[in-house]
Write an enzyme that holds these catalytic residues in place. Structure first.
Site, PDB file in Angstrom:
ATOM      1  N   SER A 135       1.838  -3.690  -7.510  1.00  0.00           N
ATOM      2  CA  SER A 135       1.243  -2.320  -7.704  1.00  0.00           C
ATOM      3  C   SER A 135       1.914  -2.105  -8.871  1.00  0.00           C
ATOM      4  CB  SER A 135       1.712  -1.777  -6.108  1.00  0.00           C
ATOM      5  OG  SER A 135       0.908  -0.441  -6.473  1.00  0.00           O
ATOM      6  N   TYR A 172       6.873   4.041  -1.795  1.00  0.00           N
ATOM      7  CA  TYR A 172       6.253   2.546  -2.588  1.00  0.00           C
ATOM      8  C   TYR A 172       6.345   2.033  -2.922  1.00  0.00           C
ATOM      9  CZ  TYR A 172       2.154   0.200  -2.530  1.00  0.00           C
ATOM     10  OH  TYR A 172       0.378  -0.824  -2.561  1.00  0.00           O
TER      11      TYR A 172
END
Lengths: 244, 441
Positions: A136, A149
């Site tokens: 990501s 995250y």
């Protein structure tokens, strides 16, 4: 070609399965995820639409003891493994609740490491195929809105780069995908900037193209590389006061 | 996952705040039904009014998997959230097309069954339900029952056209028709007035597909000026349709862009264009069946207040007089609509709330504005007087009395609903408006 997709209930994973089924015939697909009810319907959908064999299997990224047995039971053994599981979680909650923080770290990093080492050992032995894993852009700089995250994805991406280095000798590829904002289940209740948001089917097509071209790292779409370059250029003493 | 959202039907009126739950599996629907006191299923949100609106909505589009296909029978089994567009994309290249399709393909199979939608071939093929072999329905208590004409026939007839009030359709077996081409041989017939277009419908009744666009602002001798379009599946041209151009209305138009003046202008241009193109031509399936799907979010053209579609049907015997009376009223009021569609229906089916009956149906779009509802109440009285009825899928303002007089199957429907859903747990804003007085007393 045999392809295994883990975390296959995510929108991006379904679109990847469709894209590969459409463009990479002959192919057989194994989809694996926790919710088998949904997944079996998806597998049948892909079978009917693209006329390719597609099966659904139960797989739980967090149940790490089950990973070896799961990979053992996949037949035929895949040449390509696409790792799509991930858990965005709730950053605010994770700051106070260790259970949430742990779920974020374990799903995105620990579970991925556990599984990919099993896959890597097999591919290395067979000297074929490779791994596509979804990282990501959040893993490139920590922001207060999702740093658990982001940190887990950052760790995963470092792991992938090491794995790529190791497997290169045996001709096994590792591709890291860095999607920007995707309009998926995960982000449906976030207010994302419309122009920066990519539809998962578009993203899947771009990932497939990059895969065909033999890329190691791919930003989806490409201009995220430059957005992130800019963001990383901001000095930390400025960055810490910003609301990005 | 449940989200609070402001949503509306395709007409963008009314807008309500609702809890929207994404239906991804049958078990998550069962879970949701058990927890909510009431709710209504919603597909793509293309019904115009309030039939898929409520405070609690089961959003069915995620339940969109095709489960199997039998090429010898042409039967596809799919989940209720599968769109007609998806079925066409997958099966047209294999030589299959929907046996009945409405004017948009951006709707779900579940919605098509619940509205028992009709298409340009209604006079020959009937409603959408005529190609539904069976479906699985989740009842208010979470039970799943298989419904077909043979099995649970009453529930089948109540659910086809039942606006989602009997339960949640989970999956269905749909019969597709074989085609050899992705093209339609179309014929355009220019009709000077109402008598001409009604006669033309009879002349071309042997053709599979027919529909007319009618200029409802014309008065006097040109009242009912229309363009009839009829078509047949072509026998050549290949099964791969050309990629259609896609346009989009990027923002909500300001109030009043569509006014009697601009509509008159549009109508004149549209009539002129078709008069020039009169005769035969070959067009792609998309262009013939779904001209408006090429313009994304065209509902924004009606401005911030939204619009509604008024669609009624009059029995064939009363058709000419009734249409004459209603078109005169519309033209006199200057309440013109630039999409006015006229069609001759074939015989009705025996479903309790299905809209079509043998006769003429007219659909008109009206922007929401002061005085509109009073005007439509007057049209309602004409429709009732001529023995007609109004389409629930388009309705947002009809009164319970008008509804009851148009749908003689209502009592039977309510009996069946009371048997499977005694606590009235499937309800929409529309059903609360139209039926609750009736079924609660």
């Amino acid at each position: 070609m045999h392809v295994l997709i883990v975390g296959a209930n995510s929108d991006l994973a379904v679109c990847l399965a469709e894209t590969f089924a459409r463009f990479e015939k002959p192919i057989s697909l194994v989809l694996a995820s926790r919710n088998i009810e949904r997944l079996s319907a998806t597998a049948r959908d892909i079978e009917v639409r693209f006329n390719v064999p597609c099966t659904a299997m139960t797989f739980d990224a967090l149940d790490m003891d089950s990973h070896p047995g799961f990979y053992e039971s996949v037949h035929p053994k895949p040449e390509w493994v696409i790792l799509c599981f991930g858990y965005l979680g709730d950053q605010r909650k994770a700051e106070q609740d260790w259970g949430e923080a742990r779920a974020i770290l374990e799903t995105n990093y620990v579970g991925a490491v556990r599984f990919l080492e099993i896959v890597a050992a097999d591919l290395e032995k067979r000297r074929t195929g490779g791994i596509i894993a979804i990282g990501s852009v959040a893993g490139l700089r920590g922001r207060k809105s999702n740093y658990h995250y982001g940190a887990a994805k950052a760790a995963l991406m470092v792991f992938l780069s090491g794995l790529r280095n190791r497997l290169h000798a045996s001709g096994v590829r590792v591709m890291t995908v860095l999607p920007g904002f995707l309009a998926t289940k995960m982000t449906r209740n976030m207010d994302l900037p419309g122009v920066l948001t990519t539809r998962p089917e578009q993203a899947a097509r771009l990932i497939h193209l990059a895969w065909k071209r033999g890329k190691d790292i791919v930003y989806v779409p490409w201009w995220w590389r430059w957005i992130l370059w800019l963001i990383r250029m901001i000095p930390e003493n400025r960055f810490k006061a910003m609301n990005l | 996952m449940v989200l609070m959202q402001r949503i509306s039907g395709w007409g963008r009126y009314p807008q309500v705040k609702a809890c929207v739950s994404a239906a991804e599996t049958p078990s998550c629907i069962a879970d949701r039904i058990a927890r909510w006191k009431d709710c209504i299923a919603r597909g793509s949100g293309k019904s115009y009014g309030d039939s898929a609106l409520s405070g609690r909505i089961l959003w069915m589009e995620p339940l969109n998997r095709i489960l199997s296909f039998d090429a010898t029978q042409g039967e596809v089994v799919c989940e209720a959230g599968v769109s007609l567009a998806k079925l066409i994309d997958v099966f047209l290249p294999r030589g299959f097309f929907l046996a009945v399709t409405p004017g948009t393909k951006l709707i779900t199979v579940g919605g098509a069954i619940a509205s028992d939608v009709h298409g340009k071939n209604h006079h020959r093929a009937g409603c959408f339900s005529s190609c539904v072999n069976w479906f699985d329905l989740m009842l208010a208590d979470g039970r799943i029952v298989r419904c077909s004409r043979e099995e649970n026939g009453d529930l089948f007839r109540a659910t086809c056209g039942g606006m989602g009030l009997t339960g949640v359709i989970l999956k269905a077996g749909i019969r597709l028709q074989r085609v050899v081409s992705a093209w339609i041989d179309q014929r355009i017939v220019y009709c000077r007035d109402l008598d001409a277009v009604l006669a033309a419908f009879d002349t071309y009744s042997h053709v599979t597909y027919s529909v007319a666009w009618i200029d409802c602002l014309k008065t006097g001798k040109a009242l009912g000026r229309a363009v009839l379009m009829v078509g047949e599946h072509a026998d050549s041209g290949g099964l791969v349709p050309p990629q259609p151009r896609r346009l989009s209305v990027p923002f909500t138009f300001p109030e009043g862009v569509l006014n009697p003046m601009s509509i008159r202008l549009f109508n004149a241009g549209y009539a002129w264009m078709h008069r020039r193109n009169e005769g035969e031509s070959r067009v792609p399936i998309d262009a013939f069946f779904y001209p408006l799907d090429g313009i994304e979010q065209w509902n924004r053209m009606y401005g911030p207040r939204g619009f509604l579609q008024y669609q009624f049907v009059l029995p064939r015997s009363e058709g000419a007089d009734g249409l004459y009376a209603i078109l005169s009223a519309i033209a006199a009021e200057g309440m013109g609509s630039f999409l006015a569609v006229l069609k001759l229906f074939g015989p009705a089916n025996d479903h309790f709330l299905s809209f079509p009956m043998e006769g003429y149906t007219l659909a008109l779009d009206f922007g929401i504005r002061p005085g509109l509802f009073a005007f439509l109440d007057r049209l309602d009285r004409l429709v009732v007087r001529f023995g007609g009825r109004i389409y629930l899928t388009k309705d947002v303002r009809m009164s319970p009395g008008v509804f009851r007089s148009g749908y003689p199957g209502l009592d039977r429907f309510l009996e069946i609903k009371a048997a499977v859903d005694p606590q009235n747990r499937f309800r929409s804003l529309q059903s609360s408006r139209l039926m609750e007085g009736a079924c609660m007393c």
